[in-house]
Design a protein around this motif. Structure first.
Motif, PDB file in Angstrom:
ATOM      1  N   HIS A 192      38.224  35.213  33.352  1.00 46.44           N
ATOM      2  CA  HIS A 192      38.573  33.836  33.682  1.00 46.44           C
ATOM      3  C   HIS A 192      37.898  32.887  32.702  1.00 46.44           C
ATOM      4  O   HIS A 192      36.753  33.081  32.325  1.00 46.44           O
ATOM      5  CB  HIS A 192      38.155  33.509  35.111  1.00 46.44           C
ATOM      6  CG  HIS A 192      38.969  34.247  36.125  1.00 46.44           C
ATOM      7  ND1 HIS A 192      38.842  34.034  37.465  1.00 46.44           N
ATOM      8  CD2 HIS A 192      39.935  35.197  35.989  1.00 46.44           C
ATOM      9  CE1 HIS A 192      39.687  34.817  38.114  1.00 46.44           C
ATOM     10  NE2 HIS A 192      40.350  35.526  37.241  1.00 46.44           N
TER      11      HIS A 192
ATOM     12  N   PRO B 295      44.442  33.854  31.738  1.00 47.03           N
ATOM     13  CA  PRO B 295      44.488  34.185  33.161  1.00 47.03           C
ATOM     14  C   PRO B 295      45.239  33.109  33.934  1.00 47.03           C
ATOM     15  O   PRO B 295      45.068  31.915  33.680  1.00 47.03           O
ATOM     16  CB  PRO B 295      43.014  34.223  33.574  1.00 47.03           C
ATOM     17  CG  PRO B 295      42.280  34.518  32.312  1.00 47.03           C
ATOM     18  CD  PRO B 295      43.056  33.805  31.235  1.00 47.03           C
TER      19      PRO B 295
ATOM     20  N   GLU C 180      45.741  33.339  41.197  1.00 51.59           N
ATOM     21  CA  GLU C 180      46.413  34.486  40.589  1.00 51.59           C
ATOM     22  C   GLU C 180      47.368  35.213  41.528  1.00 51.59           C
ATOM     23  O   GLU C 180      48.134  36.049  41.100  1.00 51.59           O
ATOM     24  CB  GLU C 180      45.379  35.485  40.048  1.00 51.59           C
ATOM     25  CG  GLU C 180      44.594  34.892  38.900  1.00 51.59           C
ATOM     26  CD  GLU C 180      43.650  35.895  38.274  1.00 51.59           C
ATOM     27  OE1 GLU C 180      43.041  36.694  39.007  1.00 51.59           O
ATOM     28  OE2 GLU C 180      43.520  35.867  37.052  1.00 51.59           O
TER      29      GLU C 180
ATOM     30  N   ALA D 210      53.361  34.684  35.515  1.00 55.16           N
ATOM     31  CA  ALA D 210      52.206  35.486  35.918  1.00 55.16           C
ATOM     32  C   ALA D 210      52.639  36.875  36.364  1.00 55.16           C
ATOM     33  O   ALA D 210      53.562  37.026  37.143  1.00 55.16           O
ATOM     34  CB  ALA D 210      51.455  34.797  37.053  1.00 55.16           C
TER      35      ALA D 210
ATOM     36  N   HIS E 236      44.467  40.792  39.209  1.00 54.18           N
ATOM     37  CA  HIS E 236      44.399  39.863  38.091  1.00 54.18           C
ATOM     38  C   HIS E 236      45.799  39.619  37.563  1.00 54.18           C
ATOM     39  O   HIS E 236      46.612  40.530  37.517  1.00 54.18           O
ATOM     40  CB  HIS E 236      43.535  40.433  36.974  1.00 54.18           C
ATOM     41  CG  HIS E 236      42.124  40.682  37.390  1.00 54.18           C
ATOM     42  ND1 HIS E 236      41.255  39.680  37.757  1.00 54.18           N
ATOM     43  CD2 HIS E 236      41.434  41.832  37.524  1.00 54.18           C
ATOM     44  CE1 HIS E 236      40.089  40.209  38.071  1.00 54.18           C
ATOM     45  NE2 HIS E 236      40.165  41.512  37.953  1.00 54.18           N
TER      46      HIS E 236
ATOM     47  N   ASP F 231      47.960  37.442  34.346  1.00 53.43           N
ATOM     48  CA  ASP F 231      47.971  36.620  33.143  1.00 53.43           C
ATOM     49  C   ASP F 231      49.323  35.942  33.038  1.00 53.43           C
ATOM     50  O   ASP F 231      50.321  36.420  33.570  1.00 53.43           O
ATOM     51  CB  ASP F 231      47.774  37.483  31.890  1.00 53.43           C
ATOM     52  CG  ASP F 231      46.359  38.007  31.752  1.00 53.43           C
ATOM     53  OD1 ASP F 231      45.431  37.400  32.312  1.00 53.43           O
ATOM     54  OD2 ASP F 231      46.186  39.038  31.086  1.00 53.43           O
TER      55      ASP F 231
END
Length: 196
Positions: free
Chosen positions: A30, A51, A59, A103, A138, A140
């Motif tokens: 992060h 991120p 997220e 994401a 997680h 991105d």
């Protein structure tokens, strides 16, 4: 021939940026984004990965109306590279293509990461909370931009103005392929200019 070089470099960056599981477990950090760029003739390719926590604020999948609005705003901002980067106006760079990557959770790591948290809680008797999303995994997100520059010789750098748009983003690791060779740098809010 230049177009082939450009596409190969873009493909190499894309593979590297979209498969962080091939790197160390700490690849998703992060506050830390990745910026790849290639300047070939009149074309400038910029790829941004960061991120989702820094670009959206969370997220996990957007569920509430407020989260959906934040997600839509983040996508809209990624579609406005003039809000994220600044070039010398003399270079005459115009956006000719863009692709926004929504994401995507790292599902392979998510399963193991969640179990690591569970085992840590059981062993220590308390929650070892390492990130803002807990066990949500997680994710991105980012974008790829292609600019055509009328006078590429006058393009001698860029300013990363995205730090004002995304205040939780603390640094960008930069890799680039330029007519003068390869470059690598780290940009921060206080040092947000890359020159070549």
């Amino acid at each position: 021939m230049k177009a082939v070089t450009f596409l190969l470099a873009a493909a190499a960056f894309g593979v590297h940026a979209n498969h962080p599981e091939h790197e160390s477990h700490g690849a998703h950090e992060h506050g830390h984004g990745q910026l790849n760029l290639v300047l070939d003739g009149e074309q400038l390719l910029i790829e941004l990965q960061a991120p989702a926590a820094d670009l959206v604020g969370f997220e996990h999948e957007a569920k509430s109306a407020e989260e959906k609005a934040k997600y839509a705003k983040a996508l809209a901002l990624l579609k406005q590279p003039d809000q994220l980067f600044r070039f010398s106006p003399d270079a005459g760079c115009t956006l000719t293509q863009q692709e926004v990557n929504a994401a995507q959770a790292h599902h392979e790591d998510e399963h193991d990461h969640g179990h690591e948290h569970e085992h840590a809680k059981e062993a220590s008797g308390h929650d070892e909370h390492h990130d803002d999303e807990g066990e949500a995994g997680h994710a991105d997100m980012g974008a790829m931009y292609t600019f055509t520059c009328r006078t590429p010789a006058k393009l001698s750098g860029l300013e990363a103005t995205l730090f004002t748009v995304y205040p939780s983003l603390e640094k960008l690791s930069v890799q680039g392929i330029l007519p003068t060779g390869q470059t690598a740098a780290e940009l921060t809010p206080a040092a947000n200019k890359l020159s070549w």
